[in-house]
Design an enzyme around this catalytic site. Structure first.
Site, PDB file in Angstrom:
ATOM      1  N   THR A  35      52.216   8.867   6.338  1.00 14.90           N
ATOM      2  CA  THR A  35      51.715   8.371   7.689  1.00 14.90           C
ATOM      3  C   THR A  35      52.470   7.083   8.326  1.00 14.90           C
ATOM      4  OG1 THR A  35      49.662   9.598   7.355  1.00 14.90           O
ATOM      5  CG2 THR A  35      49.747   8.119   9.319  1.00 14.90           C
ATOM      6  N   TYR A  36      53.267   7.395   9.300  1.00 15.40           N
ATOM      7  CA  TYR A  36      53.915   6.225  10.303  1.00 15.40           C
ATOM      8  C   TYR A  36      52.970   5.671  11.347  1.00 15.40           C
ATOM      9  CZ  TYR A  36      57.997   7.560   7.313  1.00 15.40           C
ATOM     10  OH  TYR A  36      58.722   7.693   6.443  1.00 15.40           O
ATOM     11  N   TYR A  37      53.006   4.363  11.575  1.00 21.27           N
ATOM     12  CA  TYR A  37      52.138   3.748  12.503  1.00 21.27           C
ATOM     13  C   TYR A  37      52.915   3.125  13.766  1.00 21.27           C
ATOM     14  CZ  TYR A  37      48.251   4.709   9.415  1.00 21.27           C
ATOM     15  OH  TYR A  37      47.158   4.869   8.347  1.00 21.27           O
TER      16      TYR A  37
END
Lengths: 185, 185
Positions: A35-37
Site C-alpha cells: 500500500t502506497y501513501y
C-alpha cells in the site's frame, strides 16, 4: 545504501527456463501486498518519493510487514534510490499511525514474486495484478562510486536471460497500475 | 482502545514500601529512551498530538523499539488519549524514515521505570532524567463508557499508596522536560 534495480517486461515462462539452464539458485516465492501513501504536506508524485507498507507472505512462513521510505532517483541510468526500511509488528497499527498523521492510502499493488540468485544479483519474476509480467535484476551497493559497475553487471545478467536492457522501464508498478487505471486497459 | 492514566509527583522510596506492604506484584524494571518528533505540517503542541519512538531495555532481554501515535486528550479528567503503537525492528531506520518525511526529533526523555500490578492497575515508578520522580497508575479500557469507573479505580489505588489524586499532573514528561529547560532549573 543504494539499490540498483533494472526492470524489463518479460515472458516469465521463458525467463524461468533460462534461469534453470544457467543454474540460478531459487530463493522461493512470495505474495506481496503493497500500500502506497499520499503525504499531507508534499506531492510525492512531484518529489519522486514514496512511502509504503508492504506485507509479504512467504511459502511456509508467517506474514512479514515492513514500512519503507524511498527517496528520489539519484541518477538517470537506472532505478537507483536511497531507501530506509524496517519491519513492523502490525500492519493495521502502522496504517493507523500514518492515517492519524495525515498520510492516506493512495493505491495497493498485489503481485506474485519468484526470486533467484544469479552471479551475485537478485533476479525477481513478478506477476503483477492488473499490470503484467516483469523481471527485475537488482543488487545493493554501499556508495555512489560502486553504482556504475553494479548497473553494468545488471545489464549483463539481463542479456544472459535473453532480455534487452534497452527495454528498461523506470516506471514503478504503482505508476504502471495508475496508468493502466487511467487508460482503462 | 483508551488508556486511562493518572500521574502524581512522589517519593519513590515511600511508594515502593507501600507497594510491598500491599503485596503488589513486581513486573520488573526497564530503561526507556523516548524521542518525540515535530511534524512538518502541524504544530503538535497545538493539536495535542504526539509521535514518538521508544526504545526499552528490559532487564535480561534485548532492546525493544516501538513507534507510537498519541491523539488529543479525549476528556478533561485524566490523561486519556487514543493511541496507536507497534513494534519496529530498527530504531535508527524508523528515525530515518520519519526524518525523510520531514519529522524532526524535538526532544529525548530518558527514564528508569519500575512496574507493579495492583488491583488490576499498572503502577509505574518513574525516575526521569532532569525532571524528577513520579508515579503513574494506568489501565486500558475498550470504550468511552468504561472510562469513568476506570478513573475512579485509579484514584483509589493512588490513595492506597499514600498519594493524593488532587496532585495529578496532566503535563507529559516531555512537557515537564521542556518547562525545566525553559526555566533553566
Amino acid at each position: 545504501m543504494y539499490e540498483v534495480e533494472v526492470k524489463v517486461p518479460a515472458d516469465l515462462e521463458a525467463v524461468r527456463d533460462r534461469l534453470e539452464a544457467l543454474e540460478a539458485t531459487p530463493r522461493g516465492a512470495v505474495v506481496q501486498v503493497d500500500t502506497y501513501y499520499d503525504a499531507p504536506h508534499r506531492e510525492f508524485a512531484e518529489t519522486d518519493e514514496a512511502l509504503r507498507i508492504r506485507s509479504e507472505r512467504p511459502e511456509d512462513a508467517p506474514d512479514e510487514t515492513r514500512v519503507t521510505y524511498k527517496g528520489p532517483l539519484v541518477d538517470d541510468e537506472s532505478k537507483t534510490r536511497e531507501e530506509a526500511e524496517t519491519s513492523v509488528a502490525d500492519r493495521e497499527t502502522m496504517d493507523a499511525i500514518l492515517a492519524n498523521l495525515g498520510f492516506e492510502p493512495a493505491a495497493t499493488v498485489r503481485k506474485d514474486r519468484e526470486r533467484f540468485t544469479l552471479e551475485g544479483y537478485t533476479v525477481t519474476l513478478d506477476s503483477v495484478d492488473d499490470v503484467g509480467e516483469y523481471v527485475e535484476v537488482e543488487t545493493d551497493v554501499d556508495g555512489e562510486a560502486e553504482l556504475e559497475a553494479a548497473r553494468e553487471g545488471a545489464y549483463d545478467v539481463l542479456e544472459r536471460l535473453g532480455l534487452d536492457p534497452d527495454d528498461q522501464l523506470r516506471t514503478s508498478y504503482l505508476g504502471l497500475l495508475l496508468e493502466s487505471e487511467a487508460t482503462g486497459s
